[in-house]
Design an enzyme around this catalytic site. Sequence first.
Site, PDB file in Angstrom:
ATOM      1  N   ARG A 238       0.851  -1.194   0.000  1.00 39.90           N
ATOM      2  CA  ARG A 238       0.000   0.000   0.000  1.00 39.90           C
ATOM      3  C   ARG A 238       0.882   1.238   0.000  1.00 39.90           C
ATOM      4  O   ARG A 238       2.095   1.147   0.109  1.00 39.90           O
ATOM      5  CB  ARG A 238      -1.034   0.002   1.136  1.00 39.90           C
ATOM      6  CG  ARG A 238      -0.674  -0.609   2.446  1.00 39.90           C
ATOM      7  CD  ARG A 238       0.388   0.074   3.247  1.00 39.90           C
ATOM      8  NE  ARG A 238       0.185   1.498   3.364  1.00 39.90           N
ATOM      9  CZ  ARG A 238       1.151   2.371   3.557  1.00 39.90           C
ATOM     10  NH1 ARG A 238       2.414   1.970   3.655  1.00 39.90           N
ATOM     11  NH2 ARG A 238       0.907   3.657   3.675  1.00 39.90           N
TER      12      ARG A 238
ATOM     13  N   ALA B  51       0.663   5.185  -2.182  1.00 39.27           N
ATOM     14  CA  ALA B  51       0.410   5.495  -3.595  1.00 39.27           C
ATOM     15  C   ALA B  51       1.540   5.066  -4.545  1.00 39.27           C
ATOM     16  O   ALA B  51       1.292   4.336  -5.514  1.00 39.27           O
ATOM     17  CB  ALA B  51       0.098   6.983  -3.731  1.00 39.27           C
TER      18      ALA B  51
ATOM     19  N   ARG C 184      -7.732  -0.397  -6.331  1.00 40.95           N
ATOM     20  CA  ARG C 184      -7.936   0.733  -5.417  1.00 40.95           C
ATOM     21  C   ARG C 184      -8.148   1.986  -6.259  1.00 40.95           C
ATOM     22  O   ARG C 184      -7.392   2.229  -7.206  1.00 40.95           O
ATOM     23  CB  ARG C 184      -6.731   0.901  -4.470  1.00 40.95           C
ATOM     24  CG  ARG C 184      -6.535  -0.334  -3.585  1.00 40.95           C
ATOM     25  CD  ARG C 184      -5.685  -0.080  -2.382  1.00 40.95           C
ATOM     26  NE  ARG C 184      -6.310   0.812  -1.430  1.00 40.95           N
ATOM     27  CZ  ARG C 184      -5.629   1.391  -0.430  1.00 40.95           C
ATOM     28  NH1 ARG C 184      -4.339   1.184  -0.298  1.00 40.95           N
ATOM     29  NH2 ARG C 184      -6.257   2.178   0.423  1.00 40.95           N
TER      30      ARG C 184
ATOM     31  N   GLN D  66      -1.692   2.298   9.951  1.00 39.74           N
ATOM     32  CA  GLN D  66      -0.431   2.436   9.198  1.00 39.74           C
ATOM     33  C   GLN D  66       0.601   3.217  10.001  1.00 39.74           C
ATOM     34  O   GLN D  66       1.802   3.053   9.804  1.00 39.74           O
ATOM     35  CB  GLN D  66      -0.687   3.141   7.859  1.00 39.74           C
ATOM     36  CG  GLN D  66      -1.429   2.325   6.812  1.00 39.74           C
ATOM     37  CD  GLN D  66      -2.920   2.529   6.886  1.00 39.74           C
ATOM     38  OE1 GLN D  66      -3.482   2.825   7.939  1.00 39.74           O
ATOM     39  NE2 GLN D  66      -3.595   2.358   5.764  1.00 39.74           N
TER      40      GLN D  66
ATOM     41  N   ASP E  94      -2.173  10.888  -1.994  1.00 35.74           N
ATOM     42  CA  ASP E  94      -2.527   9.824  -2.942  1.00 35.74           C
ATOM     43  C   ASP E  94      -2.908  10.375  -4.310  1.00 35.74           C
ATOM     44  O   ASP E  94      -2.821   9.681  -5.311  1.00 35.74           O
ATOM     45  CB  ASP E  94      -3.693   8.993  -2.396  1.00 35.74           C
ATOM     46  CG  ASP E  94      -3.184   8.068  -1.318  1.00 35.74           C
ATOM     47  OD1 ASP E  94      -2.987   8.533  -0.181  1.00 35.74           O
ATOM     48  OD2 ASP E  94      -2.926   6.889  -1.623  1.00 35.74           O
TER      49      ASP E  94
ATOM     50  N   ASN F 142      -5.493  12.439   0.736  1.00 35.64           N
ATOM     51  CA  ASN F 142      -4.575  11.605   1.529  1.00 35.64           C
ATOM     52  C   ASN F 142      -5.385  10.867   2.585  1.00 35.64           C
ATOM     53  O   ASN F 142      -6.605  11.063   2.710  1.00 35.64           O
ATOM     54  CB  ASN F 142      -3.460  12.453   2.157  1.00 35.64           C
ATOM     55  CG  ASN F 142      -2.344  11.581   2.724  1.00 35.64           C
ATOM     56  OD1 ASN F 142      -1.827  10.700   2.025  1.00 35.64           O
ATOM     57  ND2 ASN F 142      -1.968  11.779   3.967  1.00 35.64           N
ATOM     58  N   LYS F 143      -4.716  10.035   3.333  1.00 37.89           N
ATOM     59  CA  LYS F 143      -5.364   9.187   4.337  1.00 37.89           C
ATOM     60  C   LYS F 143      -6.365   9.969   5.185  1.00 37.89           C
ATOM     61  O   LYS F 143      -6.078  11.091   5.615  1.00 37.89           O
ATOM     62  CB  LYS F 143      -4.272   8.564   5.212  1.00 37.89           C
ATOM     63  CG  LYS F 143      -4.729   7.654   6.318  1.00 37.89           C
ATOM     64  CD  LYS F 143      -5.624   6.522   5.845  1.00 37.89           C
ATOM     65  CE  LYS F 143      -5.007   5.666   4.774  1.00 37.89           C
ATOM     66  NZ  LYS F 143      -5.972   4.837   4.038  1.00 37.89           N
TER      67      LYS F 143
HETATM   68  O1  MRU Z   1      -4.544   3.214   2.365  1.00 35.63           O
HETATM   69  P1  MRU Z   1      -3.066   3.430   2.199  1.00 35.63           P
HETATM   70  O2  MRU Z   1      -2.266   2.861   3.320  1.00 35.63           O
HETATM   71  O3  MRU Z   1      -2.587   2.979   0.837  1.00 35.63           O
HETATM   72  O4  MRU Z   1      -2.916   5.009   2.258  1.00 35.63           O
HETATM   73  C1  MRU Z   1      -1.638   5.560   2.098  1.00 35.63           C
HETATM   74  C2  MRU Z   1      -1.592   7.036   2.289  1.00 35.63           C
HETATM   75  O5  MRU Z   1      -2.585   7.699   2.493  1.00 35.63           O
HETATM   76  C3  MRU Z   1      -0.251   7.680   2.132  1.00 35.63           C
HETATM   77  O6  MRU Z   1      -0.164   8.825   2.914  1.00 35.63           O
HETATM   78  C4  MRU Z   1      -0.058   8.089   0.655  1.00 35.63           C
HETATM   79  O7  MRU Z   1      -0.307   6.997  -0.192  1.00 35.63           O
HETATM   80  C5  MRU Z   1       1.307   8.602   0.404  1.00 35.63           C
HETATM   81  S1  MRU Z   1       2.523   7.293   0.430  1.00 35.63           S
HETATM   82  C6  MRU Z   1       4.019   7.967   0.041  1.00 35.63           C
END
Ligand code: MRU
Length: 336
Positions: free
Chosen positions: A47, A49, A86, A191, A232, A242-243
């Site tokens: 996981r 991006a 995704r 995470q 993302d 983003n998350k």
């Molecule tokens: O659901 P995830 O764990 O894939 O979400 C990841 C994030 O939100 C990260 O902050 C984003 O992908 C940047 S990773 C360099």
Amino acid sequence: MQPIRSIEYKDDKLHIINQTKLPLQLEYIVTDNYERIGEAIEKLEIRGAPAIGIAAAYALALSVKNISEDSNYNFNNAYRRLSITRPTAVNLFYALNEIKKLFERNQTDRNLFEILINRAKEIHEDDIKKCDLIAKNGLSIFNNTVTVLTHCNTGALATGGDGTALNVIRKGFEKGFIDLVYVDETRPLLQGSRLTAWELNNYNIPFKIITDSTAAMLMKEGKVGLVITGADRIAVNGDSANKIGTYNLAVLCKHHSIPFYIAAPTTTIDLTSATGDNIKIEERGKKEILEINGNKITADNYDVFSPAFDITPYSLITSIITEKSVYQPPYNFQNV
Ligand code: MRU
């Protein structure tokens, strides 16, 4: 210390750290099966991006490996399967389209597999370089020693190289600009407390895990110097997906006059999104909220709303750090 690599292509197979097992077990998924890689993306075994994009590029390239033996093989089906894993990280679509373009130009070439796998390797290597440049550019945000707060995981686990926001943190620490990192646990899949904590611990960077709702109190007490996260998908005007919980942090930063930064490669910029309004936000299943590690924490017939991401408006973002430059608002990524 050996660099952490979430994805490696060796012996004609993809080796992926299974991130659902960290930090308690370091286990690898080793496969050359594109459907297994698709499943790994879907289940968040891989996981973040950039890492999602790289894994998908290898997967689509690997899908043509035994093309001559499989009469049912259809490239468009493989492309479609991987593209529905995704929806939010634009890196996935960028990488799949790069492989698709090459497939269309070379489909009758007997070296088709080599051509596609080499492009996947290039996308991977390119991300490693971008991570290094993001960290180098990111050093410009520091002018004294601060305590930093971050959300989700944006390190080596989330990318092909050493990370985006977490790589800025790592380099900032090495240069003496960071004394402590507050790590949001990042509900519901943790995470932060599982992956970011694991990476910081490996790098011997002092950190404290906090629940996502602790940030406001720390900010009010003057204990956070800056916040930095990844993204993302970034729209042309700088609105950034983003998350889930990132937007909360940006609003809190505004209220407490704390700078809020995003660090991401330009492969995360979506030129087809003028603003964040139409970015598709992934919704996750009920179980991730109603259960923890398979143990029920509330009644399983209760309803849930669980978006995986939120959009932070550009106006709340102090700077966006990419491998090319550090951008300030008003953002216009049309020609980046
Ligand atoms: O659901 P995830 O764990 O894939 O979400 C990841 C994030 O939100 C990260 O902050 C984003 O992908 C940047 S990773 C360099």
